[in-house]
Motif scaffolding. Sequence first.
Motif: not given
Length: 838
Positions: A199-204
């Motif tokens: 997700c390329r760092g686009n989730v938390f």
Amino acid sequence: MGALLRSEEMTLCQLFLQSEAAYTCVSELGELGLVQFRDLNPDVNAFQRKFVNEVRRCDEMERKLRFLEKEIKKDGIPMLDTGDNPDAPAPREMIDLEATFEKLENEMKEVNANSEALKRNFLELTELKHILRKTQTFFEEAEIHHTQAIHDPSLTDETMGLLGEEPYRSGQALKLGFVAGVILREKIPAFEKMLWRVCRGNVFLRQTEIVNPLEDPVTGDQVYKSVFIIFFQGDQLKSRVKKICEGFRATLYPCPETPAERREMAIGVMTRIEDLNTVLGQTQDHRHRVLVAAARNIKVWFIKVRKIKAIYYTLNQFNIDVTQKCLIAECWCPVEDLDRIQQALRRGTERSGSSVPSILNKMATKQTPPTYNRTNKFTEAFQAIVDAYGVSTYREINPAPFTIISFPFLFAVMFGDIGHGLIMAIFGIFLIIREKYFMAKKIEDEIFATFFGGRYIITLMGLFSIYTGFLYNDVFSKSLNIFGSSWFPIDPQTHKTYTNATLHGSYNLQLDPNTSFVGGGPYPFGLDPIWQMSTNKITATNSLKMKLSVIFGVTQMLFGVILSLFNHRHFKNNLNIICEFIPQVIFMCSIFGYLCILVFYKWTHFTVNDLGKDPNLLIGLINMFLMQRKKTDVPMYPGQYGFEKFLVFLAAICVPWMWLAKPLWLRHQHRFGQFKHHQLSVNSGDVLGHDPEVNHHGDGDLLTPAEPEEEFDFGETFIHQSIHTIEYCLGCISHTASYLRLWALSLAHAQLSEVLWSMVMQIGLNFAFPVGVFLLVPLFAFWAGATVVVLVLMEGMSAFLHTLRLHWVEFQSKFYKGEGEKFQPFTFEDLSQYSVED
């Protein structure tokens, strides 16, 4: 004694059983355990035999019982074992057993399936409960993150475009999606790394551990899991997140967005969990009741099923006549027990309700019967020692009765110590006293089973070791002063008699044999205790033990040769008596028997006054063969040298006698047509004792086919006799030297015991009070432990193995072939061979 001296006389019988009575008759024979059936269908496939379906049904019943046994052990329910030995059920009872086992198996499978489904539902509700409890904090943190993301200038329209999402419009609120679930705790690091990369760092991601372990409904193992919640924006990220969760076997659960909805769902979940707990408890109670009822009978069921299987397995070895009404079997039976076998057949016929009696006919045969040695719980272990080397040939001398005495005695010669023998004897007596308890417990530990099986051997070895310990006057490396010493030793420096004062501090006490028996005659029994204090104790005792070892060895080997005479006479083999036994006795007596006589002569005719003048027997034996004597040599008795030359001549004559006489005589008989093939075994040179013209085993008219007889081959016979002669002549020398291990191990055991005492206990005894008292406690514990482990167990095992070798090689090789086939009767005592694991 006749039954112990030789194996039982066996006969081959033919058995005719009516079809309706065959099952019960075989059942009675199984309870009796005195019949060894022969397979009359060796070329028939196991799946093509008559009773293969019954055997398969028994296998299926046993599989169901193993399933029930596994479930019983899983719940930790004790299985009742009363030691009952029920009779084999009638064939009609087999259907009832199958129905009972089928019902129990289906009921257990249904209970297990319901229980697994309930546990799986309980696990899901428990995980959902933890999710609802822990997500409130996650949502609060997510709202803060959401607010920061709206005002974050780094999140540009171009970045959102790369993610495939619509760019934010000014003043428009950011809408985040989320998924919540549970995952195994050890997968969290890899799970988090995969989310970041895909997700390329686009989730938390937020996760927290569940403190208490959860039960896996399939395996029943306790596993640790963690609750997680993932926030994302857009359907594309949602699809990626769900695929990753699926790949990591994470379980996703629906989670409401509002606190009110989550609170309402949590109340509903708790209510359902309480209901499930109630249902689970009732299910477990029902399962427990079913297994407890099965545990009361499962041991008996196993015995019944395996007996049925054993009977049908045996019936598959029988032939069926053309009318399909009669089964024909062949079996080996002890002649002495034929009446008991007939009675068992009558009982089986009566039980079956058949009016036609079973028929047992003796058969004449040239085949060698199996060897059957009757044993009881005392002789069983000694017979096992003999059979471990090789089962005795049919009707040859059985070494087991002689081993009962010789084995523990030779062991005790190497292990002579009153204290160590007492420990061993107490342990053996304890096993004998508690044998019923241990047999009922059926302990499966292999090491304990070995000790328990040899409990009578251990007891006798301990008692004999106590006796030899008194002879050596050795108890834990110390001596017992029972009768008072006969020595008054003289100090070698002052040449005065030792006093108590000088004796107390002396470390160089040596006893001079010239001053022996100053205080009277010899010590009444065993070794004088004063030798314990002397530094030349080993010098004095080594010579005695060495000579005794040779005497014991020659005596036992000569006894073995004499036992071969009984074999030759039993098999009516006069040729072996003339060509083997007589020269063997002359050869051994002329050399080693003469050596033993010289030992006794030296003991009785040479005193301490002749010290230094007495001859060396070993050098004398060498000179006897070399026929070299010095002029200064003084004979031990008049005519010694001439008599020794005569003995050497006799020994030399015996070698070609053993080597050539038998092959040449057999060739002479063969050339003149007097040789009978059936009287000799060319390979072993022994008579089998089965004359085809004489019925040795019965009076029936049936004759079984025999193996083809070998033609006489002089070259083979000559080579075999050459090997036998060389082996015997060289063996007499090497075997006599081998008995010196009695002296060597006796010396090693005594010295090791003395070293352990001086290096452990003596240290504590040298300290004065009160230090010595506190020091003695740990030192005694170490000394006692080392005594049991090293001196009793390890040294005992070493002496046991050396004694085993002396009996197998040095003793039994003189008369024992050990080429027989063990009698293996059909019996219900050991049903393990009919148990096939999954």
